[in-house]
Design a protein around this motif. Structure first.
Motif, PDB file in Angstrom:
ATOM      1  N   GLU A 174     -18.188 -26.486  58.412  1.00 29.06           N
ATOM      2  CA  GLU A 174     -16.854 -26.865  57.956  1.00 29.06           C
ATOM      3  C   GLU A 174     -16.723 -28.374  57.772  1.00 29.06           C
ATOM      4  OE1 GLU A 174     -12.231 -26.215  59.459  1.00 29.06           O
ATOM      5  OE2 GLU A 174     -13.826 -24.911  60.212  1.00 29.06           O
ATOM      6  N   ARG A 226      -9.153 -30.450  54.313  1.00 28.95           N
ATOM      7  CA  ARG A 226      -9.578 -29.094  54.671  1.00 28.95           C
ATOM      8  C   ARG A 226      -9.140 -28.744  56.093  1.00 28.95           C
ATOM      9  NH1 ARG A 226     -14.488 -30.877  52.652  1.00 28.95           N
ATOM     10  NH2 ARG A 226     -15.464 -30.727  54.714  1.00 28.95           N
ATOM     11  N   GLN A 252      -5.952 -26.937  56.886  1.00 29.22           N
ATOM     12  CA  GLN A 252      -5.825 -25.521  56.556  1.00 29.22           C
ATOM     13  C   GLN A 252      -6.348 -24.659  57.707  1.00 29.22           C
ATOM     14  OE1 GLN A 252      -4.240 -24.757  53.739  1.00 29.22           O
ATOM     15  NE2 GLN A 252      -4.143 -26.958  53.313  1.00 29.22           N
TER      16      GLN A 252
END
Length: 263
Positions: free
Chosen positions: A144, A202, A205
Motif C-alpha cells: 500500500e 491513498r 481512503q
C-alpha cells in the motif's frame, strides 16, 4: 471551577479542542485554541516555525498534558486519557523523525505494529512460525505504501522517503480512524514528495469510507493539492481557516506566513 463539557452525540466532527492552552514556565505555546476537524477530511495545520503546530499534535495525542481546556474525540472528552488510550480510540500518529526499529526489516516493523491488535499481543520470544499469520497483512500494508520490494531490507538502510513510508505503514497497521502526520514531507526530494503526497491521498481512503487525516506540513503546493480545509496558526492561536483559496487571499496570512509580497 469550570464544568467539563457535555458529551454530545457522534456527528461529522471527529476531533475538537475547546479553549486548549499549553504554557511552559511563562511561555504560552498554544493559547485558547478552538479547533475542529470534520470526519473524512484531509485537514492541514500550517504556520511559521514556532507557531505551535507540533505542540498541538502532542496535546491531541497526550504526549503533553494541557494547562487548561478540553479535547474531544467523537464527542467524548479525552482530555485526561493516556497516550495508549488515545491510540486505542483509533487516533494514530507519525513523527517528524522516523520512529522505526532500524535493525528490523520493513516486514518485521509492520508485524510488530500488527501485534498490537492481536490476542496475546507481542510475540518477541516465540518462534518465527507463530508470526506467519501476520505476514500477508504486513505485506499488503507494505504494498500500500510502495515498499513491497523492500520487505526484507533493514529499516535503518532504507532511503529517507522509504523510511517515512514505512512509518506510515506501521501507523496504518493500527487501523486508525484519525491519522496525524507531523511534517510527512520534511527533508524529501522532489520525487519522494510526489510519491508521499500520493500515498497520503491513498491513506485517506478506507474500505468502509474515508479516514480523517490531519497533517502539519510546510510544502504549500502539497497542502493546496490535498487539503479539504486549512488552519493557520500564529503564536499558538488560529490566524485563519478555510480553503486554500481563502487562506492564500488572506492578507494577514500572507504577512505572517508567506511574506508580504506573496500572492
Amino acid at each position: 471551577m469550570t464544568d467539563a463539557p457535555t458529551v454530545v452525540p457522534i456527528t461529522d466532527v471527529v476531533l475538537e479542542t475547546r479553549g486548549l492552552t499549553k504554557s511552559f514556565r511563562g511561555f504560552t505555546a498554544v493559547r485558547d485554541l478552538d479547533f475542529t476537524v470534520r470526519r473524512g477530511t484531509i485537514h492541514a495545520l500550517i504556520g511559521p516555525n514556532g507557531a505551535g503546530k507540533t505542540t498541538v499534535f502532542n496535546l491531541l495525542t497526550k504526549f503533553l498534558a494541557p494547562t487548561s481546556g478540553h479535547i474531544l474525540h467523537d464527542g467524548v472528552d479525552i482530555t485526561a486519557a493516556s497516550p495508549a488510550a488515545i491510540a486505542r480510540r483509533g487516533i494514530g500518529r507519525s513523527f517528524q523523525i522516523s520512529a522505526t526499529f532500524p535493525h528490523l526489516t520493513a516486514l518485521e516493523n509492520v508485524r510488530v505494529a500488527l501485534q498490537r491488535r492481536t490476542p496475546g499481543r507481542f510475540h518477541f520470544w516465540r518462534p518465527e512460525s507463530t508470526l506467519a499469520a501476520l505476514n500477508d497483512r504486513a505485506l499488503a500494508l507494505l504494498a500500500e505504501v510502495g515498499l513491497e520490494a523492500r520487505a526484507q531490507e533493514p529499516a535503518g538502510t532504507l532511503p529517507y522517503g522509504a523510511k517515512k513510508a514505512l512509518e506510515i505503514a506501521t501507523t496504518l497497521a493500527l487501523d486508525p480512524d484519525v491519522l496525524l502526520l507531523d511534517e510527512p514531507l520534511a527533508g524529501m526530494g522532489r520525487e519522494d514528495v510526489a510519491r508521499t503526497a500520493a500515498l497520503i491521498r491513498r491513506t485517506a481512503q478506507k474500505e468502509n469510507g474515508r479516514r480523517t487525516v490531519v497533517m502539519v506540513e510546510h510544502n504549500l503546493g502539497v497542502v493546496a493539492d490535498l487539503s479539504d480545509r486549512i488552519t493557520v496558526l500564529q503564536r499558538g492561536e488560529i490566524l485563519a481557516e478555510g480553503s486554500y483559496a481563502d487562506i492564500a487571499a488572506d492578507r494577514a496570512v500572507r504577512e505572517a506566513y508567506m511574506g508580504t509580497g506573496h500572492a
